[in-house]
Write a protein that holds these residues in place. Structure first.
Motif, PDB file in Angstrom:
ATOM      1  N   GLY A 217       0.830  -1.188   0.000  1.00  0.00           N
ATOM      2  CA  GLY A 217       0.000   0.000   0.000  1.00  0.00           C
ATOM      3  C   GLY A 217       0.867   1.241   0.000  1.00  0.00           C
ATOM      4  N   ARG A 218       0.674   2.105   0.995  1.00  0.00           N
ATOM      5  CA  ARG A 218       1.481   3.319   1.092  1.00  0.00           C
ATOM      6  C   ARG A 218       2.680   3.151   2.009  1.00  0.00           C
ATOM      7  N   ASN A 219       2.788   2.021   2.663  1.00  0.00           N
ATOM      8  CA  ASN A 219       3.845   1.802   3.641  1.00  0.00           C
ATOM      9  C   ASN A 219       4.987   0.952   3.088  1.00  0.00           C
ATOM     10  N   TYR A 220       6.162   1.193   3.639  1.00  0.00           N
ATOM     11  CA  TYR A 220       7.355   0.434   3.277  1.00  0.00           C
ATOM     12  C   TYR A 220       7.783  -0.379   4.491  1.00  0.00           C
ATOM     13  N   TYR A 221       8.343  -1.561   4.219  1.00  0.00           N
ATOM     14  CA  TYR A 221       8.761  -2.450   5.298  1.00  0.00           C
ATOM     15  C   TYR A 221      10.153  -2.998   5.008  1.00  0.00           C
ATOM     16  N   CYS A 222      10.930  -3.136   6.083  1.00  0.00           N
ATOM     17  CA  CYS A 222      12.280  -3.679   5.958  1.00  0.00           C
ATOM     18  C   CYS A 222      12.607  -4.483   7.206  1.00  0.00           C
ATOM     19  N   LEU A 223      13.088  -5.692   7.029  1.00  0.00           N
ATOM     20  CA  LEU A 223      13.376  -6.572   8.154  1.00  0.00           C
ATOM     21  C   LEU A 223      14.544  -6.088   8.997  1.00  0.00           C
ATOM     22  N   ILE A 224      15.468  -5.347   8.376  1.00  0.00           N
ATOM     23  CA  ILE A 224      16.649  -4.900   9.118  1.00  0.00           C
ATOM     24  C   ILE A 224      16.537  -3.444   9.561  1.00  0.00           C
ATOM     25  N   ARG A 225      15.372  -2.859   9.431  1.00  0.00           N
ATOM     26  CA  ARG A 225      15.151  -1.443   9.759  1.00  0.00           C
ATOM     27  C   ARG A 225      15.686  -1.082  11.145  1.00  0.00           C
ATOM     28  N   ASP A 226      15.402  -1.888  12.141  1.00  0.00           N
ATOM     29  CA  ASP A 226      15.788  -1.576  13.516  1.00  0.00           C
ATOM     30  C   ASP A 226      17.018  -2.357  13.983  1.00  0.00           C
ATOM     31  N   LYS A 227      17.715  -2.993  13.062  1.00  0.00           N
ATOM     32  CA  LYS A 227      18.855  -3.823  13.449  1.00  0.00           C
ATOM     33  C   LYS A 227      20.200  -3.141  13.227  1.00  0.00           C
ATOM     34  N   GLU A 228      20.172  -1.857  12.880  1.00  0.00           N
ATOM     35  CA  GLU A 228      21.419  -1.128  12.659  1.00  0.00           C
ATOM     36  C   GLU A 228      21.620  -0.024  13.683  1.00  0.00           C
ATOM     37  N   LYS A 229      20.895  -0.107  14.783  1.00  0.00           N
ATOM     38  CA  LYS A 229      20.972   0.955  15.784  1.00  0.00           C
ATOM     39  C   LYS A 229      22.364   1.094  16.393  1.00  0.00           C
ATOM     40  N   GLU A 230      23.129   0.003  16.389  1.00  0.00           N
ATOM     41  CA  GLU A 230      24.481   0.082  16.950  1.00  0.00           C
ATOM     42  C   GLU A 230      25.442   0.782  15.996  1.00  0.00           C
ATOM     43  N   VAL A 231      24.974   1.102  14.790  1.00  0.00           N
ATOM     44  CA  VAL A 231      25.781   1.830  13.806  1.00  0.00           C
ATOM     45  C   VAL A 231      25.140   3.198  13.603  1.00  0.00           C
ATOM     46  N   PRO A 232      25.511   4.200  14.374  1.00  0.00           N
ATOM     47  CA  PRO A 232      24.816   5.491  14.349  1.00  0.00           C
ATOM     48  C   PRO A 232      24.825   6.204  13.008  1.00  0.00           C
ATOM     49  N   SER A 234      24.423   4.721  10.100  1.00  0.00           N
ATOM     50  CA  SER A 234      23.635   3.986   9.115  1.00  0.00           C
ATOM     51  C   SER A 234      22.376   4.762   8.760  1.00  0.00           C
ATOM     52  N   ILE A 235      22.056   4.853   7.479  1.00  0.00           N
ATOM     53  CA  ILE A 235      20.856   5.566   7.068  1.00  0.00           C
ATOM     54  C   ILE A 235      19.593   4.825   7.501  1.00  0.00           C
ATOM     55  N   CYS A 236      19.716   3.564   7.883  1.00  0.00           N
ATOM     56  CA  CYS A 236      18.557   2.806   8.357  1.00  0.00           C
ATOM     57  C   CYS A 236      17.906   3.463   9.570  1.00  0.00           C
ATOM     58  N   ASN A 237      18.698   4.150  10.376  1.00  0.00           N
ATOM     59  CA  ASN A 237      18.183   4.789  11.579  1.00  0.00           C
ATOM     60  C   ASN A 237      17.289   5.989  11.274  1.00  0.00           C
ATOM     61  N   PHE A 238      17.260   6.417  10.037  1.00  0.00           N
ATOM     62  CA  PHE A 238      16.479   7.589   9.651  1.00  0.00           C
ATOM     63  C   PHE A 238      15.441   7.267   8.576  1.00  0.00           C
ATOM     64  N   CYS A 239      15.334   6.015   8.247  1.00  0.00           N
ATOM     65  CA  CYS A 239      14.490   5.569   7.139  1.00  0.00           C
ATOM     66  C   CYS A 239      13.010   5.561   7.542  1.00  0.00           C
ATOM     67  N   PRO A 240      12.109   6.003   6.649  1.00  0.00           N
ATOM     68  CA  PRO A 240      10.676   5.976   6.951  1.00  0.00           C
ATOM     69  C   PRO A 240      10.055   4.587   6.864  1.00  0.00           C
ATOM     70  N   ALA A 241      10.813   3.607   6.407  1.00  0.00           N
ATOM     71  CA  ALA A 241      10.278   2.244   6.344  1.00  0.00           C
ATOM     72  C   ALA A 241       9.962   1.738   7.737  1.00  0.00           C
ATOM     73  N   LEU A 242       8.961   0.892   7.831  1.00  0.00           N
ATOM     74  CA  LEU A 242       8.578   0.279   9.093  1.00  0.00           C
ATOM     75  C   LEU A 242       9.314  -1.037   9.275  1.00  0.00           C
ATOM     76  N   GLN A 243       9.517  -1.419  10.524  1.00  0.00           N
ATOM     77  CA  GLN A 243      10.196  -2.677  10.811  1.00  0.00           C
ATOM     78  C   GLN A 243       9.298  -3.849  10.417  1.00  0.00           C
ATOM     79  N   LYS A 244       9.815  -4.741   9.611  1.00  0.00           N
ATOM     80  CA  LYS A 244       9.098  -5.965   9.234  1.00  0.00           C
ATOM     81  C   LYS A 244       9.478  -7.065  10.205  1.00  0.00           C
ATOM     82  N   GLU A 245       8.516  -7.769  10.683  1.00  0.00           N
ATOM     83  CA  GLU A 245       8.788  -8.848  11.618  1.00  0.00           C
ATOM     84  C   GLU A 245       9.164 -10.110  10.871  1.00  0.00           C
ATOM     85  N   ASP A 246       9.996 -10.962  11.510  1.00  0.00           N
ATOM     86  CA  ASP A 246      10.370 -12.242  10.916  1.00  0.00           C
ATOM     87  C   ASP A 246       9.123 -13.094  10.717  1.00  0.00           C
ATOM     88  N   SER A 247       9.045 -13.738   9.550  1.00  0.00           N
ATOM     89  CA  SER A 247       7.885 -14.574   9.266  1.00  0.00           C
ATOM     90  C   SER A 247       8.127 -15.991   9.775  1.00  0.00           C
TER      91      SER A 247
END
Length: 247
Positions: A217-232, A234-247
């Motif tokens: 739809g209008r949303n973006y999802y990425c499995l690693i969105r919240d997994k780069e927090k230890e790398v300040p 990383s552009i992932c920390n500023f990305c509008p994509a939502l965290q995708k949960e493991d299936s």
């Protein structure tokens, strides 16, 4: 996630062989810079010591960040980013491309072949789109405020440190390590994430483990969105994509 982290943080360059195969883009760039397309393909070296590249680039990076940080709306930011990006010459873009090509070639096959076109879209595609929208006046009508001004300011704050903290110099071409190369990466990423409200990495971009950036739809999802927090940086920390949960 080692390879993934490299793809997120270090790969901020464009592949030369892709540039050579994209003649339309060559001539479009040549039109902007008022240079001959052939100039874009000829490798040059300045002969300056690598240390000088850092010293000369630091002021440019800090001034560029100060300018874009002043943006209040998406249109303001689009205009400011376009002006900054247009300061990169054809030679600068060639160096950026050469560095990316060098890094991509170090990846294992078949991941190397799978991710190559997505890096082209992430940088070439967004660079093209940014300049096209600027030249057509699209940004003058974009009065919507930035989606998260505080987050954008944090993004701006990490740019100088990231650009000036380069990996060990081991390439033959010292220009590969010019900090402004990484500035280009952050400028294009800012356009995607804060002007277009799109992910920093293109939809469909594969990561190790079979993960991809998805759009529903209008949303973006990425499995690693919240997994780069230890790398300040990383552009992932500023990305509008939502965290995708493991299936």
């Amino acid at each position: 996630m080692t390879v993934c982290r490299q793809s997120i943080i270090l790969f901020s360059w464009l592949p030369v062989h892709v540039m050579r195969n994209n003649h339309r883009y060559f001539f479009w760039l040549a039109e902007i810079f008022n240079e001959q397309p052939g100039d874009y393909m000829v490798a040059k070296t300045s002969g300056s010591p690598e240390e000088d590249l850092y010293r000369d680039a630091e002021l440019r990076i800090r001034e560029a960040v100060s300018r874009i940080r002043a943006a209040e709306t998406k249109g303001d930011l689009g205009i400011l980013l376009a002006k900054e990006v247009q300061s990169f010459s054809l030679f600068d873009l060639q160096i950026i491309g050469g560095k990316l090509n060098s890094e991509v070639e170090r990846l294992p096959s078949p991941y190397r072949e799978a991710i190559r076109p997505y890096f082209r879209e992430q940088l070439f595609g967004k660079h093209h789109e940014l300049i096209r929208k600027y030249r057509s006046g699209v940004f003058t009508g974009m009065n919507e405020p930035l989606r998260n001004k505080e987050l954008f300011h944090t993004f701006c704050d990490i740019i100088p440190a990231s650009c000036l903290s380069w990996e060990q110099m081991h390439d033959r071409n010292p220009n590969f390590h010019n900090p402004k190369n990484r500035l280009f990466y952050y400028l294009v990423s800012a356009f995607a994430m804060f002007v277009l409200d799109e992910p920093g990495h293109p939809v469909g971009m594969p990561f190790p483990g079979g993960y991809t950036v998805e759009k529903r739809g209008r949303n973006y999802y990425c499995l690693i969105r919240d997994k780069e927090k230890e790398v300040p940086t990383s552009i992932c920390n500023f990305c509008p994509a939502l965290q995708k949960e493991d299936s």
